[in-house]
Write a protein that holds these residues in place. Sequence first.
Motif, mmCIF file in Angstrom:
data_model
loop_
_atom_site.group_PDB
_atom_site.id
_atom_site.type_symbol
_atom_site.label_atom_id
_atom_site.label_comp_id
_atom_site.label_asym_id
_atom_site.label_seq_id
_atom_site.Cartn_x
_atom_site.Cartn_y
_atom_site.Cartn_z
ATOM 1 N N GLU A 101 -1.279 -4.021 3.484
ATOM 2 C CA GLU A 101 -0.454 -3.064 2.752
ATOM 3 C C GLU A 101 -0.617 -3.257 1.242
ATOM 4 O O GLU A 101 -0.542 -4.367 0.733
ATOM 5 C CB GLU A 101 1.023 -3.247 3.114
ATOM 6 N N GLY A 102 -0.846 -2.156 0.538
ATOM 7 C CA GLY A 102 -0.967 -2.199 -0.914
ATOM 8 C C GLY A 102 -2.387 -2.262 -1.412
ATOM 9 O O GLY A 102 -2.677 -1.889 -2.550
ATOM 10 N N ILE A 103 -3.302 -2.750 -0.583
ATOM 11 C CA ILE A 103 -4.697 -2.893 -1.000
ATOM 12 C C ILE A 103 -5.462 -1.628 -0.639
ATOM 13 O O ILE A 103 -5.584 -1.274 0.542
ATOM 14 C CB ILE A 103 -5.348 -4.128 -0.362
ATOM 15 N N GLY A 104 -5.973 -0.942 -1.655
ATOM 16 C CA GLY A 104 -6.709 0.291 -1.464
ATOM 17 C C GLY A 104 -8.210 0.067 -1.463
ATOM 18 O O GLY A 104 -8.684 -1.076 -1.496
ATOM 19 N N PRO A 105 -8.982 1.138 -1.478
ATOM 20 C CA PRO A 105 -10.443 1.032 -1.401
ATOM 21 C C PRO A 105 -11.065 0.211 -2.529
ATOM 22 O O PRO A 105 -11.946 -0.616 -2.280
ATOM 23 C CB PRO A 105 -10.898 2.499 -1.455
ATOM 24 N N TYR A 152 -2.689 -6.866 -9.141
ATOM 25 C CA TYR A 152 -1.331 -6.608 -9.644
ATOM 26 C C TYR A 152 -0.881 -5.209 -9.227
ATOM 27 O O TYR A 152 0.267 -5.026 -8.774
ATOM 28 C CB TYR A 152 -1.320 -6.738 -11.168
ATOM 29 N N LEU A 153 -1.771 -4.227 -9.363
ATOM 30 C CA LEU A 153 -1.443 -2.863 -8.923
ATOM 31 C C LEU A 153 -1.218 -2.827 -7.412
ATOM 32 O O LEU A 153 -0.329 -2.111 -6.920
ATOM 33 C CB LEU A 153 -2.567 -1.904 -9.319
ATOM 34 N N ALA A 154 -2.020 -3.603 -6.682
ATOM 35 C CA ALA A 154 -1.836 -3.665 -5.226
ATOM 36 C C ALA A 154 -0.463 -4.241 -4.883
ATOM 37 O O ALA A 154 0.204 -3.773 -3.951
ATOM 38 C CB ALA A 154 -2.941 -4.515 -4.605
ATOM 39 N N ALA A 155 -0.038 -5.261 -5.642
ATOM 40 C CA ALA A 155 1.274 -5.863 -5.405
ATOM 41 C C ALA A 155 2.393 -4.865 -5.681
ATOM 42 O O ALA A 155 3.413 -4.854 -4.982
ATOM 43 C CB ALA A 155 1.439 -7.100 -6.280
ATOM 44 N N MET A 156 2.225 -4.004 -6.690
ATOM 45 C CA MET A 156 3.229 -2.991 -6.993
ATOM 46 C C MET A 156 3.416 -2.040 -5.813
ATOM 47 O O MET A 156 4.538 -1.594 -5.540
ATOM 48 C CB MET A 156 2.817 -2.211 -8.248
ATOM 49 N N HIS A 157 2.326 -1.735 -5.136
ATOM 50 C CA HIS A 157 2.431 -0.868 -3.949
ATOM 51 C C HIS A 157 2.953 -1.650 -2.744
ATOM 52 O O HIS A 157 3.762 -1.145 -1.966
ATOM 53 C CB HIS A 157 1.062 -0.266 -3.622
ATOM 54 N N ALA A 158 2.477 -2.896 -2.611
ATOM 55 C CA ALA A 158 2.837 -3.685 -1.434
ATOM 56 C C ALA A 158 4.334 -3.982 -1.366
ATOM 57 O O ALA A 158 4.911 -4.040 -0.272
ATOM 58 C CB ALA A 158 2.045 -4.993 -1.425
ATOM 59 N N LYS A 159 4.964 -4.169 -2.516
ATOM 60 C CA LYS A 159 6.396 -4.533 -2.511
ATOM 61 C C LYS A 159 7.272 -3.431 -1.919
ATOM 62 O O LYS A 159 8.416 -3.676 -1.545
ATOM 63 C CB LYS A 159 6.862 -4.862 -3.922
ATOM 64 N N ARG A 160 6.737 -2.216 -1.818
ATOM 65 C CA ARG A 160 7.506 -1.109 -1.252
ATOM 66 C C ARG A 160 7.426 -1.083 0.273
ATOM 67 O O ARG A 160 8.191 -0.362 0.915
ATOM 68 C CB ARG A 160 7.007 0.216 -1.814
ATOM 69 N N HIS A 161 6.477 -1.836 0.843
ATOM 70 C CA HIS A 161 6.338 -1.870 2.297
ATOM 71 C C HIS A 161 7.277 -2.912 2.888
ATOM 72 O O HIS A 161 7.490 -3.973 2.298
ATOM 73 C CB HIS A 161 4.890 -2.196 2.686
ATOM 74 N N LYS A 162 7.796 -2.636 4.068
ATOM 75 C CA LYS A 162 8.767 -3.551 4.667
ATOM 76 C C LYS A 162 8.163 -4.923 4.968
ATOM 77 O O LYS A 162 8.877 -5.928 5.000
ATOM 78 C CB LYS A 162 9.348 -2.939 5.935
ATOM 79 N N THR A 163 6.829 -4.972 5.155
ATOM 80 C CA THR A 163 6.181 -6.260 5.414
ATOM 81 C C THR A 163 6.355 -7.225 4.255
ATOM 82 O O THR A 163 6.493 -8.433 4.445
ATOM 83 C CB THR A 163 4.676 -6.055 5.677
ATOM 84 N N TRP A 164 6.392 -6.671 3.024
ATOM 85 C CA TRP A 164 6.394 -7.515 1.835
ATOM 86 C C TRP A 164 7.682 -7.444 1.028
ATOM 87 O O TRP A 164 7.833 -8.167 0.045
ATOM 88 C CB TRP A 164 5.212 -7.125 0.923
ATOM 89 N N GLN A 165 8.607 -6.569 1.411
ATOM 90 C CA GLN A 165 9.840 -6.414 0.625
ATOM 91 C C GLN A 165 10.621 -7.720 0.529
ATOM 92 O O GLN A 165 11.066 -8.122 -0.544
ATOM 93 C CB GLN A 165 10.711 -5.316 1.248
ATOM 94 N N ALA A 166 10.789 -8.392 1.663
ATOM 95 C CA ALA A 166 11.568 -9.638 1.670
ATOM 96 C C ALA A 166 10.860 -10.724 0.869
ATOM 97 O O ALA A 166 11.505 -11.510 0.163
ATOM 98 C CB ALA A 166 11.804 -10.104 3.097
ATOM 99 N N PHE A 167 9.548 -10.780 0.977
ATOM 100 C CA PHE A 167 8.766 -11.768 0.226
ATOM 101 C C PHE A 167 8.962 -11.581 -1.274
ATOM 102 O O PHE A 167 9.240 -12.535 -2.017
ATOM 103 C CB PHE A 167 7.279 -11.613 0.588
ATOM 104 N N TYR A 168 8.835 -10.334 -1.729
ATOM 105 C CA TYR A 168 9.018 -10.018 -3.148
ATOM 106 C C TYR A 168 10.452 -10.286 -3.593
ATOM 107 O O TYR A 168 10.696 -10.928 -4.632
ATOM 108 C CB TYR A 168 8.641 -8.556 -3.387
ATOM 109 N N GLN A 169 11.428 -9.834 -2.791
ATOM 110 C CA GLN A 169 12.832 -9.962 -3.168
ATOM 111 C C GLN A 169 13.275 -11.421 -3.236
ATOM 112 O O GLN A 169 14.151 -11.775 -4.037
ATOM 113 C CB GLN A 169 13.713 -9.198 -2.164
#
Length: 316
Positions: free
Chosen positions: A196-200, A256-273
């Motif tokens: 999640e968050g990592i694009g092409p 860093y941009l990937a992390a900005m997207h990843a934090k919105r996914h439920k997989t990573w929300q708790a990790f970021y928070q």
Amino acid sequence: MTTENAIVQVGVDISKAKLDICLSSDEQLVINNTLAAIKKWLSGISEPIELAMEATGIFHLTLAQEAFRQGHTVYLINGYRLNRYRDGVGVRAKTDQGDARLLQRYLQRERDQLEPWNPAPPEQMRLQALLKRRACVVSARVKLDQSLADIPELKRTNAMLKRALESAEKQIMQKLVALVKQAGWDQDMKRCQAIEGIGPVTSVALTSIFHRGKFRNSDAFIAFLGLDVRVRDSGQMRGKRKLTKQGDSEIRRLLYLAAMHAKRHKTWQAFYQRYIDRGLSNIQALMILARKLARVAFALMHNQSDYVPKNACIET
């Protein structure tokens, strides 16, 4: 100069036009930074040599590649470390000849701590070059759009420039994907892009870095990306933690941009928070998440395994 095993240790300060070469404390020369001049100089050396040089964009590559091809040993010295070394030994002046002497001195004294340089695979070098070109195109597009957006008279021009740059960006991306497939790394790219968050673009960059060389573990991979933390503690003093920021800055920007997207996914929300709740800033928490994404990508490529989201959010 050292007599051990008849190895001559050489320091080379590199600029776009010339090479300042230090063979010993009293023997220096200057040659043009061209393949012909480099071949002529190296052909006059009968014994094996070790060369220390800074990585200066692309200007060091001609010498490094030709010296490696002829069987000499090349060491690329980190510029930040060399500057600190200069201060540490009390060298006040900074000149091209002085830097060549300093590089030779550094090699003589720190050789056991250095890793010889090996050229990257051609596919990886091409990918890195295209990723840098893409970054330039994206930066130009954003700057032009911001600069011309509030000028009505240039609205049509702005739109035309934007379309042209977007077309160039698209062509570069197509070429990147084609190169990854050509190299046989497309499965690793897909593994990274499943996170999640990592694009092409980020998946191509991570795949390219992974195939740069054999990393001992994920810590070595993170250090190569410059996402490792510099610790400065002394006695009771606990210094501020900062990223080393070694290596390619573009891959860190992409992560860093990937992390900005990843934090919105439920997989990573708790990790970021979790890090936000500890009092860390948004940027600090995002960089920790970026590092975590890189570790997961490394594990997937290293183990040749598929991404399983439920196992990703384990604290490191």
